[in-house]
Scaffold this motif. Structure first.
Motif, PDB file in Angstrom:
ATOM      1  N   VAL A  64      39.788  42.792  51.614  1.00 18.23           N
ATOM      2  CA  VAL A  64      40.790  43.788  51.241  1.00 18.23           C
ATOM      3  C   VAL A  64      40.149  44.905  50.417  1.00 18.23           C
ATOM      4  O   VAL A  64      40.444  46.089  50.618  1.00 18.23           O
ATOM      5  CB  VAL A  64      41.953  43.121  50.484  1.00 18.23           C
ATOM      6  CG1 VAL A  64      42.917  44.162  49.931  1.00 18.23           C
ATOM      7  CG2 VAL A  64      42.693  42.159  51.416  1.00 18.23           C
ATOM      8  N   HIS A  68      39.744  49.061  51.381  1.00 18.80           N
ATOM      9  CA  HIS A  68      40.151  50.172  50.521  1.00 18.80           C
ATOM     10  C   HIS A  68      38.966  51.090  50.200  1.00 18.80           C
ATOM     11  O   HIS A  68      39.176  52.279  49.931  1.00 18.80           O
ATOM     12  CB  HIS A  68      40.780  49.639  49.241  1.00 18.80           C
ATOM     13  CG  HIS A  68      42.193  49.168  49.416  1.00 18.80           C
ATOM     14  ND1 HIS A  68      43.274  50.017  49.378  1.00 18.80           N
ATOM     15  CD2 HIS A  68      42.689  47.923  49.669  1.00 18.80           C
ATOM     16  CE1 HIS A  68      44.387  49.322  49.586  1.00 18.80           C
ATOM     17  NE2 HIS A  68      44.064  48.042  49.759  1.00 18.80           N
ATOM     18  N   ARG A  97      49.541  37.303  49.015  1.00 20.37           N
ATOM     19  CA  ARG A  97      49.490  38.626  48.382  1.00 20.37           C
ATOM     20  C   ARG A  97      48.518  39.540  49.122  1.00 20.37           C
ATOM     21  O   ARG A  97      48.817  40.705  49.408  1.00 20.37           O
ATOM     22  CB  ARG A  97      49.070  38.485  46.917  1.00 20.37           C
ATOM     23  CG  ARG A  97      49.047  39.810  46.161  1.00 20.37           C
ATOM     24  CD  ARG A  97      48.476  39.636  44.762  1.00 20.37           C
ATOM     25  NE  ARG A  97      47.039  39.401  44.784  1.00 20.37           N
ATOM     26  CZ  ARG A  97      46.126  40.366  44.903  1.00 20.37           C
ATOM     27  NH1 ARG A  97      46.500  41.634  45.056  1.00 20.37           N
ATOM     28  NH2 ARG A  97      44.840  40.065  44.888  1.00 20.37           N
ATOM     29  N   LEU A  98      47.348  39.009  49.456  1.00 19.93           N
ATOM     30  CA  LEU A  98      46.338  39.800  50.156  1.00 19.93           C
ATOM     31  C   LEU A  98      46.774  40.118  51.586  1.00 19.93           C
ATOM     32  O   LEU A  98      46.501  41.203  52.104  1.00 19.93           O
ATOM     33  CB  LEU A  98      45.006  39.048  50.152  1.00 19.93           C
ATOM     34  CG  LEU A  98      44.361  38.875  48.768  1.00 19.93           C
ATOM     35  CD1 LEU A  98      43.254  37.824  48.835  1.00 19.93           C
ATOM     36  CD2 LEU A  98      43.818  40.191  48.233  1.00 19.93           C
ATOM     37  N   ASP A 101      48.859  43.226  51.864  1.00 18.64           N
ATOM     38  CA  ASP A 101      48.256  44.515  51.553  1.00 18.64           C
ATOM     39  C   ASP A 101      48.325  45.423  52.780  1.00 18.64           C
ATOM     40  O   ASP A 101      48.102  44.965  53.909  1.00 18.64           O
ATOM     41  CB  ASP A 101      46.790  44.318  51.132  1.00 18.64           C
ATOM     42  CG  ASP A 101      46.178  45.588  50.586  1.00 18.64           C
ATOM     43  OD1 ASP A 101      45.778  46.459  51.394  1.00 18.64           O
ATOM     44  OD2 ASP A 101      46.077  45.723  49.357  1.00 18.64           O
TER      45      ASP A 101
END
Length: 275
Positions: A64, A68, A97-98, A101
């Protein structure tokens, strides 16, 4: 990581290409500069975008972050089936959670691996793998992203779990390595098959037969770098820039032009990953 041979030569460019499954961290990338260097090499031969894939929690965080750092990179996050025994509630919460993204385009790699139990210390047992696979299937459906499957020596059970749980809208068999019968079942189910450098190996006769059964819209191209380097560089360290070798091998196996294979695989990657 393979290191006993020098890195492969740059192939003749073939564009556009998307590396649908790679491991930038295992290729030696660790920060924005090193990720950019790998992508610059890939882009020089037509591989303009990659999906970097996690097999543990640290790799998921890296994937992740890398996505970005560089707009050419996208992430897939999950816990590899051989590590499914680490799926505590805390790990599940972090993977979810990841997975949510916006730079994460798939839940993976997950699935079943029947080769390593009993051979690899600490490897998750079959029962733990099945439980982890079921959780990842549910996660993919909840976050609305494709499910990326690792399947090693487990054709029947992978299909059975998918049927039992109800498959997500998009299912990708990473590094498809089974024969024509499995390919036919997957194609009929609407699954997407991703071909790696193994399609170029001299002993992969059944895999090349399987590739001939997969229509446009249902195949991807991947390196699985740093592993599975295409012929004639088998045993050398792989990187996303090597993807044109696999594209040309798949073209030869299916009687198509490399340009047609590249265009079809790229269109499918753009559709399933929503690039």
């Amino acid at each position: 990581m393979p290191r006993d041979r020098p890195a492969p030569d740059l192939p003749a460019p073939l564009a556009p290409l998307v590396d649908a499954h790679t491991h930038l961290d295992a290729c030696g990338a660790s920060d924005a500069a090193s990720v950019a260097a790998v992508l610059d090499r890939a882009e020089s031969v037509g591989v303009g975008r990659v999906v970097t894939v996690a097999d543990d929690l640290d790799a998921a965080r890296f994937a992740v972050a890398a996505a970005h750092w560089d707009p050419r990179v996208y992430a897939a996050t999950a816990i590899h089936p051989t590590r499914a025994n680490v799926l505590t509630d805390e790990v599940k919460a972090e993977i979810e959670r990841l997975a949510r993204d916006p730079r994460t385009v798939a839940v993976g790699e997950t699935g079943l691996d029947y080769y390593w139990p009993g051979k690899l210390d600490g490897c998750a047992a079959v029962e733990e793998q099945v439980e982890g696979f079921r959780w990842h299937i549910d996660l993919a459906k909840r976050v609305g992203k494709p499910l990326m499957i690792h399947n090693r020596d487990a054709d029947h059970d992978v299909l059975a779990v998918l049927l039992d749980e109800g498959a997500p809208e998009t299912v990708i068999f990473h590094c498809f390595s089974s024969g024509p019968e499995m390919a036919e079942v997957c194609v009929d189910a609407g699954y997407v098959l991703s071909f790696s450098g193994t399609v170029s190996f001299k002993n992969s006769h059944e895999l090349r037969e399987a590739a001939q059964l997969v229509p446009d819209g249902q195949f991807l191209l991947e390196t699985d770098a740093p592993f599975l380097t295409p012929h004639p560089y088998r045993g050398a360290p792989n990187e996303p820039y090597c993807l044109p070798y696999t594209a040309r091998a798949l073209a030869e196996a299916t009687g198509r032009t490399a340009e047609d294979v590249a265009a079809s695989a790229t269109a499918t990657a753009e559709r399933v990953y929503r690039l």
